[in-house]
Design an enzyme around this catalytic site. Sequence first.
Site, PDB file in Angstrom:
ATOM      1  N   GLU A  42       0.556  -0.915  -0.202  1.00 62.31           N
ATOM      2  CA  GLU A  42      -0.076  -0.056  -0.496  1.00 62.31           C
ATOM      3  C   GLU A  42       1.000   1.246  -0.273  1.00 62.31           C
ATOM      4  OE1 GLU A  42      -2.559  -0.349   3.439  1.00 62.31           O
ATOM      5  OE2 GLU A  42      -3.205   1.517   2.863  1.00 62.31           O
ATOM      6  N   ARG A 267       4.189 -12.725  10.225  1.00 60.80           N
ATOM      7  CA  ARG A 267       4.961 -11.038   9.830  1.00 60.80           C
ATOM      8  C   ARG A 267       6.403 -11.663  10.445  1.00 60.80           C
ATOM      9  NH1 ARG A 267       1.668  -6.864   9.983  1.00 60.80           N
ATOM     10  NH2 ARG A 267       3.713  -5.573  10.203  1.00 60.80           N
ATOM     11  N   LYS A 277       4.075   0.851   9.096  1.00 60.94           N
ATOM     12  CA  LYS A 277       4.770   1.754   8.609  1.00 60.94           C
ATOM     13  C   LYS A 277       3.928   3.399   9.628  1.00 60.94           C
ATOM     14  CE  LYS A 277       2.672   0.290   4.936  1.00 60.94           C
ATOM     15  NZ  LYS A 277       2.527   0.366   3.648  1.00 60.94           N
TER      16      LYS A 277
END
Length: 579
Positions: A42, A267, A277
């Site tokens: 993204e 992850r 982020k």
Amino acid sequence: MKETKLENNRETTSLDFIRTIIEEDIKNNKNQGRVHTRFPPEPNGYLHIGHAKSICLNFKLAAQYGGLCNLRFDDTNPSKEEAEYVSSIKEDVRWLGFDWEDREYYASDYFEKLHEYAVQLIKMNKAFICDLNADEIREHRGTLTEPGKESPYRNRSVEESLSLFEKMRAGKFPDGSRTLRAKIDMAAPNLNMRDPVIYRILHATHHRTGDKWCIYPMYDWAHGQSDSLEGITHSICTLEFEDHRPLYDWFIQQLDIFPSRQIEFARLNLTYTILSKRKLLRLVDEGHMAGWNDPRMPTISGLRRRGYTPESIRDFCNRIGLAKRESMVEIELLEHCLREDMNKRALRVMAVLRPLKIIIDNYPEGKVEELDAENNPEDSSMGTRKIPFSREIYIELDDFHLDPPKKFFRLSPGREVRLKHAYYIKCTDVVKDKNTGEIKELHCSYDPETRGGWSKDGRKVRGTLHWVSAAPAIRAEVRLYDKLFIKKDPADTMEGEDFISCINPESLTTLESCLIEPSLARAAPGCRYQFLRKGYFCVDPNSTPNKLVFNRTVSLRDTWARVQKAMKKKRLLKGIQNA
Ligand code: ATP
Ligand code: MG
């Protein structure tokens, strides 16, 4: 575990659960044996080391099985900065060594198609326009233990929903006043299946489609269908999307489109690091860091500026492997991978970070000798270079001790040490500042019979020091880095506590008057060196011949073995306790 050889990069990987699935699919000729993956960032921030894990995985799987990997920007959320993020993401993926060829896609390319799919769903009476606002939708949603309540608009006619959807698209309604929702099951145990919103009204300018749209697809509506449109066979994502899989599968079934198979993996979490982020953006926005590429940041651009090589990051991603359960990887492993790579490639040079002057009284004034120095003891093909030696030199301030403690083998009054590549010297006198008592300079004598740093009479010394010759030395700024956070898991904060408060106040030390051997006068940004005994360093992108700036990539002390040992001990202890 079975071992597979990767033909393209000669790396050996064990057959993990994802490769097991893929090989099974190939065996069954699913999708005609095709393997097509994608990396779907993204564009709302810079990529970090966690993304590197996903990038390596997706591109390597494609390479290993003769398939393809797309780069797809999941840009369903319009925001001003996106263009900057898009270009940084492309730069980072390329730098890591991967190539998406002409397969650069954007979810926004599919806005028209996604809209068509939505109309199709309404026509099938599987979606409806809901007039509840966000709060009301939340209230109707229920909880994990209670079923949700159906929206009062759920049973409006297909025609009415179609006409309202058209008006939504035409900009007739304000933001947030209506949504398009899938009609699934408000009592479903999986909350994602409780009539999820698939379109929302948002009068915002998109970085690619401009003002063309004022309704935007939700991520969940866009992601699976984008995979399907690209013919992605194995859609690999992190565990938080596991609960979304039934929804993606439901959409695929209703629309009867290409069924991508979603596979989730754990992850990457790294000790003393934050990989989110949103949080990294705070570090930048609030001025705690100099930017996304601050060498302390765990971003790809930060690691690059710090001096990390793509090879060391790929090696790290390879070593951590794949798991289905979340865990924490020690940052020492990342540093270990870096040291192994740098050890092979970095030129050894001498630099004095905190200089202390030495005058060698019995060395002729004005004389300069060019001594031979090997460039890399690990690789003789890297050759040798000349380094100047003269009467005045500098050594490291902490390599001298007036009153040496027991295990201090470096220089002290009356003691003899070796100057690397040069001579044995002995300290004969210490000059102190009259007022402060601070050591100003040392006087030494040298033994001309020890040229190259070896004595002919077999006389041994315990200490070997690095040094630079005073006159030709170049001044440079050196930045030393330490862990960014003082807490092993900075995200694990107590109530009211903020991860910002865990920032290590000593994460950056700037030394402005370092002295470097003259061979580095033209060191270009990005060049990497080992400063003997001091670590691996990289020339900063903003460095110029007039003002050289070096970043310490990593120190020389490899703590990975120690960390491993401690982990093993902990596991053993646990085993004993459990027994
Ligand atoms: P963040 O949590 O940092 O905001 P994200 O998941 O929102 O990350 P995306 O741009 O959506 O960021 O991620 C792109 C891809 O990278 C996704 O497939 C995601 O699953 C993967 N990814 C993100 N973070 C990690 C991580 N820490 N480890 C492995 N893969 C990750
Ligand atoms: Mg995401």
